[in-house]
Design an enzyme around this catalytic site. Structure first.
Site, PDB file in Angstrom:
ATOM      1  N   HIS A   1       1.000   5.361   1.899  1.00 19.14           N
ATOM      2  CA  HIS A   1       1.214   6.450   0.943  1.00 19.14           C
ATOM      3  C   HIS A   1       1.628   7.773   1.603  1.00 19.14           C
ATOM      4  O   HIS A   1       2.179   8.641   0.945  1.00 19.14           O
ATOM      5  CB  HIS A   1      -0.071   6.705   0.149  1.00 19.14           C
ATOM      6  CG  HIS A   1      -0.405   5.640  -0.842  1.00 19.14           C
ATOM      7  ND1 HIS A   1      -0.541   4.318  -0.487  1.00 19.14           N
ATOM      8  CD2 HIS A   1      -0.625   5.697  -2.189  1.00 19.14           C
ATOM      9  CE1 HIS A   1      -0.845   3.609  -1.565  1.00 19.14           C
ATOM     10  NE2 HIS A   1      -0.902   4.425  -2.610  1.00 19.14           N
TER      11      HIS A   1
ATOM     12  N   CYS B   1       0.833  -3.104   4.540  1.00 20.47           N
ATOM     13  CA  CYS B   1      -0.351  -2.247   4.408  1.00 20.47           C
ATOM     14  C   CYS B   1      -0.960  -1.984   5.794  1.00 20.47           C
ATOM     15  O   CYS B   1      -1.185  -2.926   6.566  1.00 20.47           O
ATOM     16  CB  CYS B   1      -1.362  -2.966   3.522  1.00 20.47           C
ATOM     17  SG  CYS B   1      -2.943  -2.123   3.387  1.00 20.47           S
TER      18      CYS B   1
ATOM     19  N   GLU C   1      -1.300   8.846  -5.725  1.00 22.55           N
ATOM     20  CA  GLU C   1      -1.266   8.018  -6.929  1.00 22.55           C
ATOM     21  C   GLU C   1      -1.352   8.840  -8.202  1.00 22.55           C
ATOM     22  O   GLU C   1      -0.923   8.402  -9.260  1.00 22.55           O
ATOM     23  CB  GLU C   1      -2.366   6.960  -6.858  1.00 22.55           C
ATOM     24  CG  GLU C   1      -1.975   5.958  -5.804  1.00 22.55           C
ATOM     25  CD  GLU C   1      -2.845   4.741  -5.759  1.00 22.55           C
ATOM     26  OE1 GLU C   1      -3.735   4.602  -6.606  1.00 22.55           O
ATOM     27  OE2 GLU C   1      -2.612   3.915  -4.862  1.00 22.55           O
TER      28      GLU C   1
ATOM     29  N   ASP D   1       1.189  -5.651   0.148  1.00 21.97           N
ATOM     30  CA  ASP D   1       0.420  -4.416   0.342  1.00 21.97           C
ATOM     31  C   ASP D   1      -0.726  -4.464  -0.665  1.00 21.97           C
ATOM     32  O   ASP D   1      -0.749  -5.312  -1.564  1.00 21.97           O
ATOM     33  CB  ASP D   1       1.325  -3.202   0.085  1.00 21.97           C
ATOM     34  CG  ASP D   1       0.564  -1.891   0.209  1.00 21.97           C
ATOM     35  OD1 ASP D   1      -0.276  -1.769   1.121  1.00 21.97           O
ATOM     36  OD2 ASP D   1       0.775  -0.971  -0.614  1.00 21.97           O
ATOM     37  N   SER D   2      -1.661  -3.519  -0.534  1.00 18.32           N
ATOM     38  CA  SER D   2      -2.740  -3.436  -1.510  1.00 18.32           C
ATOM     39  C   SER D   2      -2.207  -2.998  -2.878  1.00 18.32           C
ATOM     40  O   SER D   2      -2.888  -3.178  -3.884  1.00 18.32           O
ATOM     41  CB  SER D   2      -3.790  -2.441  -1.025  1.00 18.32           C
ATOM     42  OG  SER D   2      -3.159  -1.215  -0.712  1.00 18.32           O
TER      43      SER D   2
ATOM     44  N   CYS E   1      -0.528   5.119   7.056  1.00 18.97           N
ATOM     45  CA  CYS E   1      -0.869   4.660   5.705  1.00 18.97           C
ATOM     46  C   CYS E   1       0.410   4.630   4.878  1.00 18.97           C
ATOM     47  O   CYS E   1       1.252   5.532   5.001  1.00 18.97           O
ATOM     48  CB  CYS E   1      -1.883   5.616   5.072  1.00 18.97           C
ATOM     49  SG  CYS E   1      -2.273   5.220   3.358  1.00 18.97           S
TER      50      CYS E   1
HETATM   51  N1  DGL Z   1      -1.908   0.440   1.620  1.00 13.98           N
HETATM   52  C1  DGL Z   1      -3.042   1.128   2.180  1.00 13.98           C
HETATM   53  C2  DGL Z   1      -2.769   1.420   3.663  1.00 13.98           C
HETATM   54  O1  DGL Z   1      -1.628   1.542   4.093  1.00 13.98           O
HETATM   55  C3  DGL Z   1      -3.350   2.413   1.452  1.00 13.98           C
HETATM   56  C4  DGL Z   1      -3.920   2.201   0.076  1.00 13.98           C
HETATM   57  C5  DGL Z   1      -5.239   1.452   0.076  1.00 13.98           C
HETATM   58  O2  DGL Z   1      -6.256   2.008   0.566  1.00 13.98           O
HETATM   59  O3  DGL Z   1      -5.243   0.338  -0.388  1.00 13.98           O
HETATM   60  O4  DGL Z   1      -3.696   1.529   4.414  1.00 13.98           O
END
Ligand code: DGL
Length: 265
Positions: A185, A72, A151, A9-10, A183
């Site tokens: 989050h 992600c 976050e 993931d990011s 997403c």
């Molecule tokens: N992990 C990203 C997503 O699910 C969210 C956080 C980011 O923008 O990196 O799109």
């Protein structure tokens, strides 16, 4: 097969997906990569996301993973097909599982999707939904402030509720019965989003459905780990590990003891 599953993931948001995988596949070893140096992915270009994704995938493949989960949503939207072309192992994203669960749920064929700007602008969810059912009406909305709010730990605050009201105002007028949280989050904002959308809207997140897909691919390919030994979980990040550790409990529901920083550049 005892090789690990790779997840990336990011950042730490993908730990929500890992949590569901651990629940239904408790014997599997996992290597997780959080690309914290490039976070957020949600505002970056397709080209950048593809480059970050293949660098991470190559690192994980070198570590002998048997299957890759792109946890992600933004990377799944921009880089899934690209990764599938380049790699010789099964690659699973989070878009299709979320879409399947939304299609199972909707009674009136009206579905909403929320995600980062990248995910929404890519139309990945819209395309995947319409591929399953052309009669669906899909309404999308980018919610870029949700990631920084989560976050900052503001999952239950008034400011988040106010922003959710603002973002979701137009979706509320669309008479949807299903809303996809596109997403990593957003599952942490499920309560607030649910309250704002009202009881008639079912809020779907893809983590559980993704874990089920991983399970069935391991079974179909006969690569499930059959040993009963305690699984090993390894965590890597591309920037300072201390923040990542802090989020372990919230996203994964477990303490993360050991996180290594690694520079793929
Ligand atoms: N992990 C990203 C997503 O699910 C969210 C956080 C980011 O923008 O990196 O799109």
């Amino acid at each position: 097969m005892s090789s690990p599953i790779g997840i990336f993931d990011s950042g730490f948001g993908g730990l929500t997906v890992m949590k569901e995988i651990v629940k239904i596949l408790p014997n599997e070893d996992i290597i997780y990569f959080g690309d914290t140096a490039h976070l957020p992915y949600g505002s970056k270009s397709k080209e950048s996301i593809q480059k970050f994704s293949i660098d991470i995938a190559n690192f994980l493949v070198k570590n002998k993973i048997k299957l890759l989960v792109v946890a992600c949503n933004t990377a799944s939207s921009f880089a899934l097909e690209y990764l599938k072309e380049k790699l010789n192992i099964p690659v699973i994203g989070v878009v299709n599982p979320g879409v399947r669960s939304a299609c199972k749920n909707t009674q009136i064929q009206r579905i909403g999707v929320i995600g980062t700007r990248g995910t929404i602008n890519s139309n990945a969810y819209q395309n995947a939904l319409l591929k399953i059912d052309k009669t669906l009406q899909v309404f999308s909305c980018a919610c870029p402030l949700f990631v920084p709010l989560v976050e900052e730990g503001l999952t239950n605050s008034k400011i988040t509720k106010d922003i959710a009201e603002l973002y979701l105002k137009s979706l509320k007028t669309r008479r949807i019965d299903t809303l996809i949280l596109g997403c990593t989050h957003y599952p942490l904002l499920k309560q607030i989003i649910g309250k704002v959308m009202g009881k008639k809207v079912v809020v779907v997140d893809s983590a559980k459905e993704t874990a089920k897909t991983v399970f069935s691919i391991l079974v179909t390919n006969n690569i499930k780990n059959t040993s009963n030994k305690r699984p090993s979980y390894k965590f890597y990040v591309s920037d300072d590990p201390s923040n990542f550790k802090k989020w372990g409990i919230k996203f994964l529901g477990k303490n993360i003891e050991d996180v290594k920083r690694i520079d793929l550049g």
